[in-house]
Design a protein around this motif. Structure first.
Motif, PDB file in Angstrom:
ATOM      1  N   LEU A 153       0.864  -1.187   0.000  1.00 21.86           N
ATOM      2  CA  LEU A 153       0.000   0.000   0.000  1.00 21.86           C
ATOM      3  C   LEU A 153       0.896   1.230   0.000  1.00 21.86           C
ATOM      4  N   PHE A 154       0.965   1.903  -1.140  1.00 20.32           N
ATOM      5  CA  PHE A 154       1.872   3.029  -1.338  1.00 20.32           C
ATOM      6  C   PHE A 154       1.231   4.317  -0.861  1.00 20.32           C
ATOM      7  N   ARG A 155       1.919   5.029   0.022  1.00 18.48           N
ATOM      8  CA  ARG A 155       1.443   6.339   0.503  1.00 18.48           C
ATOM      9  C   ARG A 155       2.074   7.398  -0.393  1.00 18.48           C
TER      10      ARG A 155
ATOM     11  N   ARG B  52      12.605  11.887  -3.586  1.00 21.14           N
ATOM     12  CA  ARG B  52      11.606  12.751  -2.959  1.00 21.14           C
ATOM     13  C   ARG B  52      12.179  13.492  -1.762  1.00 21.14           C
TER      14      ARG B  52
ATOM     15  N   GLU C 150      12.353  -1.881   0.917  1.00 20.10           N
ATOM     16  CA  GLU C 150      11.100  -2.622   1.094  1.00 20.10           C
ATOM     17  C   GLU C 150      10.871  -3.474  -0.155  1.00 20.10           C
ATOM     18  N   TYR C 151      11.214  -2.909  -1.310  1.00 16.06           N
ATOM     19  CA  TYR C 151      11.097  -3.629  -2.576  1.00 16.06           C
ATOM     20  C   TYR C 151      12.397  -3.453  -3.342  1.00 16.06           C
TER      21      TYR C 151
ATOM     22  N   ASP D 113      11.232  11.575   2.499  1.00 19.12           N
ATOM     23  CA  ASP D 113       9.772  11.671   2.513  1.00 19.12           C
ATOM     24  C   ASP D 113       9.152  10.586   3.378  1.00 19.12           C
ATOM     25  N   VAL D 114       9.672   9.361   3.232  1.00 15.51           N
ATOM     26  CA  VAL D 114       9.050   8.220   3.907  1.00 15.51           C
ATOM     27  C   VAL D 114      10.100   7.381   4.634  1.00 15.51           C
TER      28      VAL D 114
ATOM     29  N   ALA E  13      10.298   3.669   5.847  1.00 12.11           N
ATOM     30  CA  ALA E  13       9.609   2.375   5.745  1.00 12.11           C
ATOM     31  C   ALA E  13      10.410   1.342   6.535  1.00 12.11           C
TER      32      ALA E  13
ATOM     33  N   LEU F  76       6.016   4.566   8.174  1.00 17.53           N
ATOM     34  CA  LEU F  76       5.181   3.362   8.079  1.00 17.53           C
ATOM     35  C   LEU F  76       5.586   2.424   9.215  1.00 17.53           C
TER      36      LEU F  76
HETATM   37  N1  HPA Z   1       5.170   5.407  -0.093  1.00 20.94           N
HETATM   38  C1  HPA Z   1       6.167   6.144  -0.534  1.00 20.94           C
HETATM   39  N2  HPA Z   1       7.416   5.756  -0.513  1.00 20.94           N
HETATM   40  C2  HPA Z   1       7.681   4.565  -0.013  1.00 20.94           C
HETATM   41  C3  HPA Z   1       6.693   3.743   0.486  1.00 20.94           C
HETATM   42  C4  HPA Z   1       5.370   4.191   0.452  1.00 20.94           C
HETATM   43  O1  HPA Z   1       4.415   3.527   0.881  1.00 20.94           O
HETATM   44  N3  HPA Z   1       7.298   2.620   0.936  1.00 20.94           N
HETATM   45  C5  HPA Z   1       8.612   2.773   0.695  1.00 20.94           C
HETATM   46  N4  HPA Z   1       8.844   3.938   0.136  1.00 20.94           N
END
Ligand code: HPA
Ligand code: PRP
Length: 174
Positions: A24-26, A61, A98-99, A122-123, A125, A153
């Motif tokens: 689930l991408f935010r 970002r 994460e990926y 920005d994030v 994870a 997250l």
């Molecule tokens: N959103 C944006 N950037 C990210 C996310 C996400 O859910 N997970 C890892 N990088």
């Protein structure tokens, strides 16, 4: 802060199954596109810069948010880049995402021994990116004063992975 962040949170867009099924991408793009929300983000993170003499923004970002934070805080910014983009590299670190997997690099001659650096992305994870960015900065003798993200997250455990490594701040948690 909670009151200031509510309109920001409302602009984060949830995208299921990106970049792969089950994630689930935010998406924070609408936050940056909104002048008021972006200002709130920049000022809230800038308040955490404290004694740092420069902000490090993590590609891609983190560049956008990091440079805004630096301007508000009255300091400069240094890009922490994905491998292969910089002509002169001071330090390089491989990390798990994460990926996927990637390498981050720090440009030569900008951050030096004794510099105090606040890292922005920005994030947060899994914390792999933040950990690698902090490690790079320490490789050149800098002191990392903290890490700040717009979004954290929690379920991915980045904060726990970074505990004892760096002070972690985030404006929105999911
Ligand atoms: N959103 C944006 N950037 C990210 C996310 C996400 O859910 N997970 C890892 N990088
Ligand atoms: C995203 C995000 C963070 C990182 C967080 O970047 O912008 O930098 O992942 O994940 P982690 O805590 O599990 O390491 P991404 O590598 O997708 O690159 P981009 O900013 O260039 O899109």
């Amino acid at each position: 802060t909670a009151e200031r962040m509510a309109p920001v949170a409302a602009l984060v867009r949830d995208v299921p199954d990106f970049p792969e099924p089950g994630v689930l991408f935010r998406d924070i793009t609408p936050v940056l596109a909104d002048a008021e929300a972006f200002t709130v983000v920049a000022t809230e993170l800038a308040a955490l810069v404290g004694v740092a003499d420069i902000v490090a923004g993590v590609e891609a970002r983190g560049f956008l948010i990091g440079s805004a934070v630096a301007v508000v805080a009255g300091v400069g910014v240094v890009p922490v880049r994905k491998a292969g983009k910089l002509p002169r590299v001071a330090a390089s670190r491989r990390y798990a995402l994460e990926y996927g997997e990637a390498t981050l690099e720090l440009p030569e001659g900008v951050v030096t021994s004794g510099n105090r650096v606040f890292v922005v992305d920005d994030v947060l994870a899994t914390g792999g990116t933040a950990g690698a960015a902090c490690a790079l900065l320490r490789d050149v003798g800098a002191e990392v004063t903290g890490f700040g993200a717009l979004v954290e997250l929690r379920a991915l455990g980045g904060r726990d992975r970074l505990v004892g490594d760096v002070a972690v701040h985030s404006l929105l948690t999911y």
